[in-house]
Design a protein around this motif. Structure first.
Motif: not given
Length: 289
Positions: A64-78, A281-289
């Motif tokens: 849910l935190a991942t979805i919320g961060k991506i939806v509401y933070d413009p820098k993740y609109h990729k 956690y391993i894809l988004f929060l750890s910022q390994i993308i």
């Protein structure tokens, strides 16, 4: 993953219900309609329940935190993060339904509940493949990717995956009902093995090709490549374990001592919960993308 035996034959949880799910009462009695925990009698079962609920809780929060961060933070609109958001949605639904299905008697009152579980899980697996493809294209073909890979196109791809997952699951359920019962197990095993091979092949092959391309790039260090390898290894390993538990459990319940299969359920639920909880956690929060 796939429970094509929803109506045609018993699945792992159905087979185990007569000896594991105690105290539910008869469906015709008021007690039978009370939502109850499946594992709640012995100290081991209570500990197991606490572990699974903890994993599921952090999995739901992370997704849910991942979805919320991506939806509401413009820098993740990729495009990449759009797919990660869709994967997080599928994982959130999967871990929620998986927990209710295995840790409570909810599906006893609503058998169709397992159909949604299968659709959510199949969608999650295909979103992992989509994410691997997107990351590969952005790395290997950056110019073309900027033209064709957009947030809108990723959302359309995700919608296609959801629709396709529903069609496949429902189609397999009706196929299992139409064929003689003796062939249902074969269909069940073939489908799960195909999903295992498809997901592992797509993720592994695209990752290897991407790493080979990055080896020629001076901007990517060996440490970055090592971290990417670890991420893919963890994702594939948990997924493979989950699929193997499903296949092994079905075979053992059908041909061997069911008591052994009951113990496989514990591993099945733990690995399943981890499978749909660890991705954010391993894809988004750890910022390994």
């Amino acid at each position: 993953m796939m429970n094509i035996s929803l109506r045609a034959t018993d699945n792992i949880n159905d087979n185990a219900s007569t000896s594991i799910q105690k105290g539910f009462g008869n469906d015709s009695t008021p007690e039978g309609f009370i939502l109850q925990l499946t594992y709640r009698e012995t100290t081991f079962e209570i500990t197991f329940t606490c572990v699974i609920l903890t994993i599921a809780f952090f999995g739901c929060i992370g997704n849910l935190a991942t979805i919320g961060k991506i939806v509401y933070d413009p820098k993740y609109h990729k495009p990449t993060f759009a797919v990660i958001g869709q994967l997080a949605l599928a994982d959130f639904l999967s871990v929620t339904v998986l927990t209710f299905d295995n840790m409570t008697n909810f599906s006893k009152f609503l058998p169709e509940f397992t159909v949604f579980r299968d659709i959510f899980q199949l969608s999650s697996f295909f979103h992992v493949c989509l994410l691997s493809a997107v990351r590969y294209l952005i790395t290997v073909h950056p110019l073309q990717s900027r033209q064709h890979l957009t947030v809108k196109s990723m959302c359309l791809c995700s919608l296609t995956i959801w629709i396709s997952s529903g069609v496949v699951i429902i189609g397999l359920i009706y196929t299992a009902e139409a064929v003689p019962k003796i062939y249902v197990l074969t269909i069940y095993l073939i489908f799960n093995v195909l999903i295992l091979l498809i997901v592992c092949s797509v993720v592994a092959l695209l990752h290897v090709k991407k790493i080979r391309t990055l080896q020629n790039s001076l901007s990517v260090t060996e440490q970055s490549q090592r971290r990417m390898n670890i991420v893919v290894t963890v994702i594939i390993s948990i997924f493979v374990l989950y699929q193997l538990f499903i296949v092994a459990g079905k075979i053992i319940f059908t041909f061997s001592d069911q008591l052994i299969g009951y113990y496989l359920i514990y591993g099945f639920v733990i690995i399943g919960s981890l499978n749909f909880s660890c991705n954010p956690y391993i894809l988004f929060l750890s910022q390994i993308i």
